[in-house]
Design a protein around this motif. Structure first.
Motif, PDB file in Angstrom:
ATOM      1  N   TRP A  53       8.120  35.460 -29.299  1.00  0.00           N
ATOM      2  CA  TRP A  53       7.285  36.267 -29.250  1.00  0.00           C
ATOM      3  C   TRP A  53       7.120  37.760 -29.934  1.00  0.00           C
ATOM      4  O   TRP A  53       6.241  38.173 -30.562  1.00  0.00           O
ATOM      5  CB  TRP A  53       6.684  36.462 -27.778  1.00  0.00           C
ATOM      6  CG  TRP A  53       7.741  37.149 -26.870  1.00  0.00           C
ATOM      7  CD1 TRP A  53       8.848  36.768 -26.336  1.00  0.00           C
ATOM      8  CD2 TRP A  53       7.582  38.515 -26.468  1.00  0.00           C
ATOM      9  NE1 TRP A  53       9.576  37.548 -25.560  1.00  0.00           N
ATOM     10  CE2 TRP A  53       8.570  38.756 -25.820  1.00  0.00           C
ATOM     11  CE3 TRP A  53       6.699  39.612 -26.733  1.00  0.00           C
ATOM     12  CZ2 TRP A  53       9.029  39.830 -25.274  1.00  0.00           C
ATOM     13  CZ3 TRP A  53       6.938  40.625 -26.360  1.00  0.00           C
ATOM     14  CH2 TRP A  53       7.929  41.145 -25.581  1.00  0.00           C
ATOM     15  N   GLY A  83       4.757  38.074 -20.923  1.00  0.00           N
ATOM     16  CA  GLY A  83       3.391  37.926 -20.084  1.00  0.00           C
ATOM     17  C   GLY A  83       2.569  39.231 -19.927  1.00  0.00           C
ATOM     18  O   GLY A  83       1.429  39.108 -20.108  1.00  0.00           O
ATOM     19  N   GLY A 104       0.429  39.378 -22.807  1.00  0.00           N
ATOM     20  CA  GLY A 104      -0.186  38.182 -23.294  1.00  0.00           C
ATOM     21  C   GLY A 104       0.203  37.254 -24.705  1.00  0.00           C
ATOM     22  O   GLY A 104      -0.528  37.032 -25.385  1.00  0.00           O
ATOM     23  N   CYS A 105       1.716  37.399 -24.845  1.00  0.00           N
ATOM     24  CA  CYS A 105       1.990  36.884 -26.006  1.00  0.00           C
ATOM     25  C   CYS A 105       2.584  35.507 -26.214  1.00  0.00           C
ATOM     26  O   CYS A 105       3.145  35.149 -27.387  1.00  0.00           O
ATOM     27  CB  CYS A 105       3.173  37.780 -26.575  1.00  0.00           C
ATOM     28  SG  CYS A 105       2.692  39.623 -27.074  1.00  0.00           S
TER      29      CYS A 105
END
Ligand SMILES: [Zn+2]
Ligand SMILES: [Zn+2]
Length: 339
Positions: free
Chosen positions: A67, A58, A61-62
């Motif tokens: 991720w 988070g 921003g992935c």
């Protein structure tokens, strides 16, 4: 007037700057380790700064899922810049940990979360490397399907947690727990049982790695040919699998290499260019010894030697003697020059 004076007294610039510094830099800096994979460094960076990897997604921003393995394959410029600013690690050092543009990319194990039997997972590890690391971390080389053993410890790599059979999911770790503990069951992966790989099988693995090193440093066309051959290794090994090497579990790949180690090396070394085939035979005859390969790559460059025959010749017993004699001569010349 008095109110303005108080406001002016509180507009302390030093305090604002202090706030900016604390916001811009994360408190703990983490240096990349040799051959460390980007996602491994990101995990360590997150944990060192008190954030579990799953939550750290988070911060960058992935999104969900795999991720950080996605970042290994494609690191957007703005995330590289952000990580550089906040961690204090130079941005080019961060980008160098990603796998973008690597000649061996076609041999990367596929990103895959499920771990069906005999199928590959996305990541391998060596329990003994973890046990010796000051802070255990994942190596870039462990992402390659062509790697089945640890070149330091000689033991087989592993691609699952021996306790719960899960693959490596450290990107989904929700607790402040180092990445050598299974993120599903908490098993300490340093305690995984040792996997044995026979010497002849490890020798074949070294030969393949050395052919990659020599050819990817020279001509890309040759490298892509040999990469294709290694991808098709299960067919050459005749192990009854139509899958490419990257789709097999580590155990299945060890078995595949075991079959191939007992066969002639034609599946790997033949090439329509006799000079290329000849060089591959030489590397194979040298048994993947770095020094032999370095000397011979150098020798071939200097003399542009090409065999007269258009058919690749097999290495004879004399070849190893020939190599040794050449290196002995080179060493003597070197000693004379530096006497
Ligand atoms: Zn190791
Ligand atoms: Zn587990």
């Amino acid at each position: 007037m008095r109110g303005d004076a108080i406001a002016a007294a509180f507009a302390v610039e030093i305090r604002e700057r202090y706030g900016d510094v604390a916001r811009d830099r994360w408190p703990v800096s983490v240096d990349p380790r040799p051959d460390e994979l980007l996602s491994s460094w990101i995990n360590r960076l997150a944990l060192a700064n008190g954030i579990a990897p799953r939550s750290f997604s988070g911060v960058l921003g992935c999104g969900d899922g795999m991720w950080s393995p996605r970042l290994d394959l494609q690191l957007p410029g703005h995330i590289a810049a952000f990580l550089g600013d906040r961690s204090g690690v130079p941005q080019d050092a961060i980008s160098a940990m990603a796998l973008t543009g690597w000649a061996l990319t076609p041999l990367l194990l596929p990103r895959r979360e499920n771990t069906r039997r005999q199928r590959s997972t996305w990541m391998q590890y060596c329990p003994q490397c973890f046990a010796q690391d000051e802070t255990p971390y994942f190596r870039r080389q462990w992402r390659l399907a062509s790697r089945i053993s640890c070149f330091v410890h000689g033991c087989g790599l592993r691609d699952r947690c021996p306790a719960c059979r899960s693959g490596i999911v450290s990107y989904d770790q929700g607790q402040l727990v180092p990445q050598h503990f299974c993120a599903r069951c908490g098993f300490d992966l340093r305690g995984a049982p040792k996997a044995t790989v026979k010497a002849a099988v490890r020798r074949l693995e070294h030969v393949i790695a050395d052919i990659f090193t020599v050819e990817s440093a020279k001509r890309l066309a040759e490298a892509s040919d040999v990469i294709l051959r290694v991808q098709r290794a299960p067919a050459a090994a005749d192990i009854g699998s139509a899958r490419t090497l990257a789709n097999l579990s580590t155990t299945a790949r060890i078995r595949c290499f075991g079959e191939l180690a007992a066969k002639p090396l034609d599946w790997l070394v033949t090439d329509k260019d006799a000079a290329v085939a000849h060089r591959r035979w030489m590397i194979a005859a040298a048994g993947g010894h770095d020094r032999f390969i370095a000397c011979f790559a150098n020798f071939l460059d200097k003399h542009q030697a090409r065999p007269r025959s258009t058919c690749p010749t097999r290495p004879s017993a004399e070849l190893a003697d020939l190599l040794a004699a050449y290196i002995w001569g080179e060493n003597k010349n070197f000693s004379r020059r530096h006497a």
